[in-house]
Design a protein around this motif. Structure first.
Motif, mmCIF file in Angstrom:
data_model
loop_
_atom_site.group_PDB
_atom_site.id
_atom_site.type_symbol
_atom_site.label_atom_id
_atom_site.label_comp_id
_atom_site.label_asym_id
_atom_site.label_seq_id
_atom_site.Cartn_x
_atom_site.Cartn_y
_atom_site.Cartn_z
ATOM 1 N N ALA A 15 0.974 -1.435 -0.263
ATOM 2 C CA ALA A 15 -0.140 0.015 -0.364
ATOM 3 C C ALA A 15 0.833 1.519 -0.091
ATOM 4 C CB ALA A 15 -0.644 0.121 1.254
ATOM 5 N N THR A 16 1.659 1.280 -1.504
ATOM 6 C CA THR A 16 2.166 2.694 -1.605
ATOM 7 C C THR A 16 2.117 3.378 -2.256
ATOM 8 O OG1 THR A 16 4.590 3.208 -1.597
ATOM 9 C CG2 THR A 16 3.978 1.250 -2.697
ATOM 10 N N ARG A 17 2.094 4.773 -1.962
ATOM 11 C CA ARG A 17 1.819 5.972 -3.495
ATOM 12 C C ARG A 17 3.201 5.813 -4.585
ATOM 13 N NH1 ARG A 17 2.513 10.459 0.025
ATOM 14 N NH2 ARG A 17 2.831 11.512 -1.430
ATOM 15 N N VAL A 18 2.883 5.405 -6.141
ATOM 16 C CA VAL A 18 3.062 5.210 -6.975
ATOM 17 C C VAL A 18 3.565 6.732 -7.297
ATOM 18 C CG1 VAL A 18 3.970 4.879 -9.215
ATOM 19 C CG2 VAL A 18 2.313 3.518 -7.664
ATOM 20 N N GLY A 19 4.361 7.105 -7.856
ATOM 21 C CA GLY A 19 5.279 8.282 -8.848
ATOM 22 C C GLY A 19 5.327 9.659 -7.208
ATOM 23 N N ALA A 20 4.994 9.136 -6.048
ATOM 24 C CA ALA A 20 5.655 10.415 -5.166
ATOM 25 C C ALA A 20 7.068 10.670 -4.629
ATOM 26 C CB ALA A 20 4.353 10.076 -4.031
ATOM 27 N N SER A 21 7.499 11.328 -4.916
ATOM 28 C CA SER A 21 8.778 12.136 -4.800
ATOM 29 C C SER A 21 8.756 11.769 -2.511
ATOM 30 C CB SER A 21 8.814 13.329 -5.029
ATOM 31 O OG SER A 21 8.187 14.498 -4.803
ATOM 32 N N ASP A 22 7.834 11.747 -2.665
ATOM 33 C CA ASP A 22 8.306 11.801 -0.925
ATOM 34 C C ASP A 22 8.185 10.284 -0.453
ATOM 35 O OD1 ASP A 22 5.678 11.544 -0.761
ATOM 36 O OD2 ASP A 22 5.240 12.130 0.921
ATOM 37 N N LYS A 23 8.612 9.369 -1.089
ATOM 38 C CA LYS A 23 8.284 8.090 -1.757
ATOM 39 C C LYS A 23 9.406 7.677 -1.607
ATOM 40 C CE LYS A 23 4.195 7.679 0.436
ATOM 41 N NZ LYS A 23 4.304 7.850 2.247
ATOM 42 N N GLY A 24 10.479 8.364 -2.322
ATOM 43 C CA GLY A 24 11.811 8.266 -2.293
ATOM 44 C C GLY A 24 11.664 7.011 -4.026
ATOM 45 N N PRO A 49 7.113 -18.313 -7.992
ATOM 46 C CA PRO A 49 5.506 -17.630 -8.688
ATOM 47 C C PRO A 49 4.709 -16.857 -7.365
ATOM 48 C CG PRO A 49 5.830 -20.620 -7.823
ATOM 49 C CD PRO A 49 6.841 -19.684 -7.351
ATOM 50 N N PHE A 50 4.503 -15.785 -8.285
ATOM 51 C CA PHE A 50 3.995 -15.223 -6.677
ATOM 52 C C PHE A 50 2.965 -13.710 -7.800
ATOM 53 C CE2 PHE A 50 6.374 -11.913 -9.256
ATOM 54 C CZ PHE A 50 6.801 -11.168 -9.348
ATOM 55 N N VAL A 51 2.008 -13.247 -6.688
ATOM 56 C CA VAL A 51 1.241 -12.269 -6.830
ATOM 57 C C VAL A 51 0.744 -10.802 -5.833
ATOM 58 C CG1 VAL A 51 -1.312 -11.774 -8.317
ATOM 59 C CG2 VAL A 51 -0.941 -13.992 -7.677
ATOM 60 N N TRP A 52 1.813 -10.170 -6.794
ATOM 61 C CA TRP A 52 1.887 -8.820 -5.690
ATOM 62 C C TRP A 52 0.239 -7.694 -6.219
ATOM 63 C CZ3 TRP A 52 7.608 -6.898 -5.751
ATOM 64 C CH2 TRP A 52 7.139 -5.043 -5.316
ATOM 65 N N LEU A 53 -0.408 -7.091 -5.267
ATOM 66 C CA LEU A 53 -0.939 -6.635 -5.479
ATOM 67 C C LEU A 53 -0.602 -5.044 -4.286
ATOM 68 C CD1 LEU A 53 -4.388 -8.522 -3.761
ATOM 69 C CD2 LEU A 53 -3.379 -8.603 -6.274
ATOM 70 N N ASN A 54 -0.908 -3.983 -5.188
ATOM 71 C CA ASN A 54 -0.288 -3.053 -5.115
ATOM 72 C C ASN A 54 -1.502 -2.008 -5.106
ATOM 73 O OD1 ASN A 54 1.443 -1.111 -4.022
ATOM 74 N ND2 ASN A 54 1.193 0.214 -5.838
ATOM 75 N N PHE A 55 -1.639 -1.305 -3.891
ATOM 76 C CA PHE A 55 -3.357 -0.331 -3.571
ATOM 77 C C PHE A 55 -2.201 1.174 -4.260
ATOM 78 C CE2 PHE A 55 -4.206 -4.351 -1.554
ATOM 79 C CZ PHE A 55 -5.242 -4.801 -2.061
ATOM 80 N N SER A 56 -2.964 2.039 -4.202
ATOM 81 C CA SER A 56 -2.587 2.539 -4.641
ATOM 82 C C SER A 56 -3.174 4.155 -6.263
ATOM 83 C CB SER A 56 -0.993 3.070 -5.476
ATOM 84 O OG SER A 56 -0.527 4.588 -5.584
ATOM 85 N N ASP A 57 -2.924 4.933 -5.038
ATOM 86 C CA ASP A 57 -4.445 5.780 -5.768
ATOM 87 C C ASP A 57 -3.626 6.475 -7.449
ATOM 88 O OD1 ASP A 57 -1.551 7.132 -5.347
ATOM 89 O OD2 ASP A 57 -2.947 9.088 -4.940
ATOM 90 N N LYS A 58 -2.115 6.023 -8.053
ATOM 91 C CA LYS A 58 -1.762 5.572 -9.227
ATOM 92 C C LYS A 58 -1.144 4.433 -9.872
ATOM 93 C CE LYS A 58 0.247 10.568 -9.703
ATOM 94 N NZ LYS A 58 0.931 11.610 -9.566
ATOM 95 N N PRO A 59 -1.752 3.847 -11.080
ATOM 96 C CA PRO A 59 -0.952 2.741 -10.999
ATOM 97 C C PRO A 59 0.614 3.039 -11.217
ATOM 98 C CG PRO A 59 -2.174 3.602 -12.809
ATOM 99 C CD PRO A 59 -2.490 4.552 -11.862
ATOM 100 N N LEU A 60 1.515 1.848 -11.104
ATOM 101 C CA LEU A 60 2.736 1.281 -11.574
ATOM 102 C C LEU A 60 2.966 1.459 -13.451
ATOM 103 C CD1 LEU A 60 5.686 1.374 -10.551
ATOM 104 C CD2 LEU A 60 5.092 -0.901 -10.253
ATOM 105 N N SER A 61 3.647 2.216 -14.304
ATOM 106 C CA SER A 61 3.305 2.266 -15.724
ATOM 107 C C SER A 61 4.354 0.984 -15.431
ATOM 108 C CB SER A 61 4.462 3.946 -15.634
ATOM 109 O OG SER A 61 5.653 3.627 -15.435
ATOM 110 N N LEU A 118 3.798 -7.645 3.525
ATOM 111 C CA LEU A 118 3.706 -6.976 2.734
ATOM 112 C C LEU A 118 5.169 -6.431 2.646
ATOM 113 C CD1 LEU A 118 1.299 -4.162 3.758
ATOM 114 C CD2 LEU A 118 3.711 -3.937 4.789
ATOM 115 N N VAL A 119 4.838 -5.862 1.904
ATOM 116 C CA VAL A 119 6.069 -5.537 0.664
ATOM 117 C C VAL A 119 6.004 -3.517 0.846
ATOM 118 C CG1 VAL A 119 7.685 -5.297 -0.900
ATOM 119 C CG2 VAL A 119 6.089 -7.253 -0.405
ATOM 120 N N GLN A 120 7.465 -2.924 1.502
ATOM 121 C CA GLN A 120 7.177 -1.533 1.813
ATOM 122 C C GLN A 120 8.409 -1.684 1.281
ATOM 123 O OE1 GLN A 120 7.196 1.699 1.053
ATOM 124 N NE2 GLN A 120 5.306 1.959 2.652
ATOM 125 N N LEU A 121 9.157 -0.739 0.351
ATOM 126 C CA LEU A 121 10.442 -0.672 -0.328
ATOM 127 C C LEU A 121 10.351 1.033 -0.349
ATOM 128 C CD1 LEU A 121 10.120 -2.912 -3.243
ATOM 129 C CD2 LEU A 121 11.237 -3.563 -0.384
#
Length: 101
Positions: free
Chosen positions: A9-18, A37-49, A74-77
């Protein structure tokens, strides 16, 4: 092999997220290259390009606790975020966390 369920659950394209966008792509590509094998669900207001294979843009939601509870990790990078709410929720729900700093 068991398919891993990863949740972010991380904002994509946000400069404050590095460089979290690039870090997510790197990790997903590494897993794909290793045949993990994996499925990675990312919850964000913008999609990862150009998301890597098995990475799914989910859109923003208020409550993702059920997803976190069922996740293997949970992945927080982010390299800028010191203490995220999603990490706190994961630890409260006994879901392991993969995090970078």
């Amino acid at each position: 092999k068991k398919e891993l369920m990863l949740v972010s659950a991380t904002r994509v394209g946000a400069s404050d997220k590095g460089s979290n966008d690039q870090r997510m792509k790197i990790l997903a590509n590494m897993l794909n290259e290793k045949g993990i094998p994996f499925v990675w669900l990312n919850f964000s207001d913008k999609p990862l390009s150009s998301p890597p294979r098995n990475f799914i843009n989910m859109g923003a939601r208020v409550n993702i606790q059920d997803f976190i509870r069922r996740a293997d990790y949970l992945v927080q990078l982010s390299d800028k975020e010191a203490y995220s709410m999603s990490v706190l929720e994961a630890l409260t729900l006994n879901t392991p966390v993969i995090a970078t700093g």
